[in-house]
Design a protein around this motif. Sequence first.
Motif, PDB file in Angstrom:
ATOM      1  N   ALA A 161       0.835  -1.210   0.000  1.00  0.00           N
ATOM      2  CA  ALA A 161       0.000   0.000   0.000  1.00  0.00           C
ATOM      3  C   ALA A 161       0.866   1.255   0.000  1.00  0.00           C
ATOM      4  O   ALA A 161       2.036   1.231   0.420  1.00  0.00           O
ATOM      5  N   VAL A 162       0.268   2.329  -0.492  1.00  0.00           N
ATOM      6  CA  VAL A 162       0.876   3.656  -0.345  1.00  0.00           C
ATOM      7  C   VAL A 162      -0.011   4.475   0.589  1.00  0.00           C
ATOM      8  O   VAL A 162      -1.222   4.283   0.619  1.00  0.00           O
ATOM      9  N   ARG A 163       0.643   5.349   1.361  1.00  0.00           N
ATOM     10  CA  ARG A 163      -0.113   6.247   2.248  1.00  0.00           C
ATOM     11  C   ARG A 163       0.206   7.698   1.879  1.00  0.00           C
ATOM     12  O   ARG A 163       1.057   8.327   2.484  1.00  0.00           O
ATOM     13  N   PRO A 164      -0.500   8.232   0.852  1.00  0.00           N
ATOM     14  CA  PRO A 164      -0.276   9.637   0.492  1.00  0.00           C
ATOM     15  C   PRO A 164      -1.019  10.581   1.447  1.00  0.00           C
ATOM     16  O   PRO A 164      -1.854  10.152   2.240  1.00  0.00           O
ATOM     17  N   ALA A 165      -0.717  11.856   1.300  1.00  0.00           N
ATOM     18  CA  ALA A 165      -1.520  12.923   1.927  1.00  0.00           C
ATOM     19  C   ALA A 165      -1.130  14.248   1.306  1.00  0.00           C
ATOM     20  O   ALA A 165      -0.006  14.409   0.842  1.00  0.00           O
ATOM     21  N   PHE A 166      -2.077  15.180   1.309  1.00  0.00           N
ATOM     22  CA  PHE A 166      -1.832  16.556   0.847  1.00  0.00           C
ATOM     23  C   PHE A 166      -1.359  16.578  -0.610  1.00  0.00           C
ATOM     24  O   PHE A 166      -0.385  17.255  -0.953  1.00  0.00           O
ATOM     25  N   ILE A 167      -2.046  15.806  -1.451  1.00  0.00           N
ATOM     26  CA  ILE A 167      -1.720  15.731  -2.877  1.00  0.00           C
ATOM     27  C   ILE A 167      -2.701  16.631  -3.636  1.00  0.00           C
ATOM     28  O   ILE A 167      -3.908  16.624  -3.351  1.00  0.00           O
TER      29      ILE A 167
ATOM     30  N   PRO B 117     -11.330  23.354  -1.620  1.00  0.00           N
ATOM     31  CA  PRO B 117     -10.442  23.096  -2.759  1.00  0.00           C
ATOM     32  C   PRO B 117      -8.985  23.509  -2.476  1.00  0.00           C
ATOM     33  O   PRO B 117      -8.061  22.908  -2.999  1.00  0.00           O
ATOM     34  N   GLY B 118      -8.800  24.526  -1.656  1.00  0.00           N
ATOM     35  CA  GLY B 118      -7.445  25.023  -1.386  1.00  0.00           C
ATOM     36  C   GLY B 118      -6.793  24.401  -0.155  1.00  0.00           C
ATOM     37  O   GLY B 118      -5.819  24.947   0.374  1.00  0.00           O
ATOM     38  N   ARG B 119      -7.279  23.253   0.295  1.00  0.00           N
ATOM     39  CA  ARG B 119      -6.808  22.646   1.547  1.00  0.00           C
ATOM     40  C   ARG B 119      -5.286  22.406   1.546  1.00  0.00           C
ATOM     41  O   ARG B 119      -4.616  22.655   2.550  1.00  0.00           O
ATOM     42  N   VAL B 120      -4.749  21.894   0.435  1.00  0.00           N
ATOM     43  CA  VAL B 120      -3.317  21.564   0.420  1.00  0.00           C
ATOM     44  C   VAL B 120      -2.489  22.826   0.640  1.00  0.00           C
ATOM     45  O   VAL B 120      -1.534  22.830   1.425  1.00  0.00           O
ATOM     46  N   ASP B 121      -2.881  23.943  -0.002  1.00  0.00           N
ATOM     47  CA  ASP B 121      -2.120  25.178   0.172  1.00  0.00           C
ATOM     48  C   ASP B 121      -2.274  25.747   1.582  1.00  0.00           C
ATOM     49  O   ASP B 121      -1.350  26.375   2.100  1.00  0.00           O
TER      50      ASP B 121
ATOM     51  N   MET C 217       8.197  19.272   4.678  1.00  0.00           N
ATOM     52  CA  MET C 217       8.733  19.638   3.363  1.00  0.00           C
ATOM     53  C   MET C 217       8.186  20.959   2.829  1.00  0.00           C
ATOM     54  O   MET C 217       8.596  21.408   1.746  1.00  0.00           O
ATOM     55  N   LYS C 218       7.242  21.563   3.557  1.00  0.00           N
ATOM     56  CA  LYS C 218       6.691  22.885   3.195  1.00  0.00           C
ATOM     57  C   LYS C 218       6.056  22.944   1.814  1.00  0.00           C
ATOM     58  O   LYS C 218       6.042  24.005   1.168  1.00  0.00           O
ATOM     59  N   ARG C 219       5.537  21.826   1.346  1.00  0.00           N
ATOM     60  CA  ARG C 219       4.837  21.820   0.046  1.00  0.00           C
ATOM     61  C   ARG C 219       3.876  20.648  -0.025  1.00  0.00           C
ATOM     62  O   ARG C 219       4.011  19.666   0.710  1.00  0.00           O
ATOM     63  N   GLY C 220       2.888  20.786  -0.932  1.00  0.00           N
ATOM     64  CA  GLY C 220       1.995  19.670  -1.210  1.00  0.00           C
ATOM     65  C   GLY C 220       2.653  18.701  -2.176  1.00  0.00           C
ATOM     66  O   GLY C 220       3.739  18.978  -2.710  1.00  0.00           O
ATOM     67  N   GLY C 221       1.991  17.552  -2.380  1.00  0.00           N
ATOM     68  CA  GLY C 221       2.543  16.541  -3.278  1.00  0.00           C
ATOM     69  C   GLY C 221       1.810  16.518  -4.607  1.00  0.00           C
ATOM     70  O   GLY C 221       0.687  17.030  -4.726  1.00  0.00           O
ATOM     71  N   HIS C 222       2.449  15.939  -5.597  1.00  0.00           N
ATOM     72  CA  HIS C 222       1.836  15.842  -6.921  1.00  0.00           C
ATOM     73  C   HIS C 222       1.458  14.387  -7.225  1.00  0.00           C
ATOM     74  O   HIS C 222       2.156  13.470  -6.787  1.00  0.00           O
ATOM     75  N   PRO C 223       0.365  14.188  -7.960  1.00  0.00           N
ATOM     76  CA  PRO C 223      -0.076  12.814  -8.250  1.00  0.00           C
ATOM     77  C   PRO C 223       1.017  11.923  -8.822  1.00  0.00           C
ATOM     78  O   PRO C 223       1.083  10.739  -8.501  1.00  0.00           O
TER      79      PRO C 223
ATOM     80  N   ALA D 292       3.773  11.799   2.329  1.00  0.00           N
ATOM     81  CA  ALA D 292       3.035  12.848   3.032  1.00  0.00           C
ATOM     82  C   ALA D 292       3.935  14.020   3.419  1.00  0.00           C
ATOM     83  O   ALA D 292       3.706  14.686   4.437  1.00  0.00           O
ATOM     84  N   GLY D 293       4.963  14.257   2.605  1.00  0.00           N
ATOM     85  CA  GLY D 293       5.824  15.420   2.834  1.00  0.00           C
ATOM     86  C   GLY D 293       6.526  15.424   4.178  1.00  0.00           C
ATOM     87  O   GLY D 293       6.907  16.482   4.673  1.00  0.00           O
ATOM     88  N   GLY D 294       6.681  14.240   4.762  1.00  0.00           N
ATOM     89  CA  GLY D 294       7.377  14.140   6.043  1.00  0.00           C
ATOM     90  C   GLY D 294       6.474  14.098   7.259  1.00  0.00           C
ATOM     91  O   GLY D 294       6.940  13.888   8.373  1.00  0.00           O
ATOM     92  N   ARG D 295       5.157  14.283   7.066  1.00  0.00           N
ATOM     93  CA  ARG D 295       4.261  14.214   8.240  1.00  0.00           C
ATOM     94  C   ARG D 295       3.937  12.771   8.574  1.00  0.00           C
ATOM     95  O   ARG D 295       3.709  11.973   7.669  1.00  0.00           O
TER      96      ARG D 295
END
Length: 248
Positions: free
Chosen positions: A184-190, A201-205, A213-219, A245-248
């Motif tokens: 499995a993968v566990r993404p977040a904030f993509i 809609p602007g949740r990631v920002d 990592m101070k940024r959202g992720g890309h698909p 998940a950008g380090g979270r």
Amino acid sequence: MIKVILITGGSRGIGAATARLAAACGYYVCVNYHKNQTAAHTVVEEIEASGGKAIAVAADVSLESDVKNLFKIIDEKMGPIAALVNNAGILERQMKVEDMDAARLNRILAANVVGSFLCAREAVKRMSIKHGGQGGAIVNVSSAASRLGSAGEYVDYAASKGAIDTFTIGLSREVAEEGIRVNAVRPAFIYTDMHADGGEPGRVDRIKESLPMKRGGHPTEVANAIMWLLSDEASYSTGTFIELAGGR
Ligand code: NAP
């Protein structure tokens, strides 16, 4: 023989990025979708324009009859399935548990949990060397929400992903001797449309500055991990998780 892959929810977001990458890796891709036929066909057209092979098939993964029909189409039109990405998933408006009704809880669990079980069941029956298959690999798309809990936003969604984590461990051990790996993968904030479904809609920002990592992720960053887990490079990995998940 060209390897066949099913990507549920392959019409948009993480699923669409995975479909494009799978085709570039040489797979014949079944792009499953629920309602957005235009988006699914766009993904298929992009794959074909790049020299790849893909078909789009509508199916609501939470419905057993739809899932059976989806696999029947794959059997008849594509050939033996080698890989499954259980990616289709939903969330609903942000709210506290005290305001959630049973209808909402059932929708979330049906799409995110029952859908993954049904697709895995059909895939295992076809992949298992015990049943005369050639083996295969499954990747479930969980979420960091299973660890974080999504308090005040969607604890129901987070709990459905907790179920996916347990499902990944249990199924991986059940079919390990049958030539099937399950990870499995566990993404977040993509950055995908999904956050709009939650009403933000602007949740990631909004959240990104709080992430290590101070940024959202890309698909595509999630797609890369999915395709690695499906590949022979991950041949000794089963029942494992990749965090995105950008380090979270
Ligand atoms: P998205 O952009 O909203 O796309 C959802 C996809 O799932 C669409 O292709 C949709 O089809 C399909 N789908 C929804 N319900 C379905 C059903 N019942 N049957 C078949 N297909 C269905 O979502 P995403 O962000 O890419 O999410 C993909 C997966 O990643 C989900 O499992 C999600 O929980 C997980 N995830 C996402 C994030 C994130 O930050 N975005 C974080 C963690 C985990 P239509 O196009 O036809 O509607």
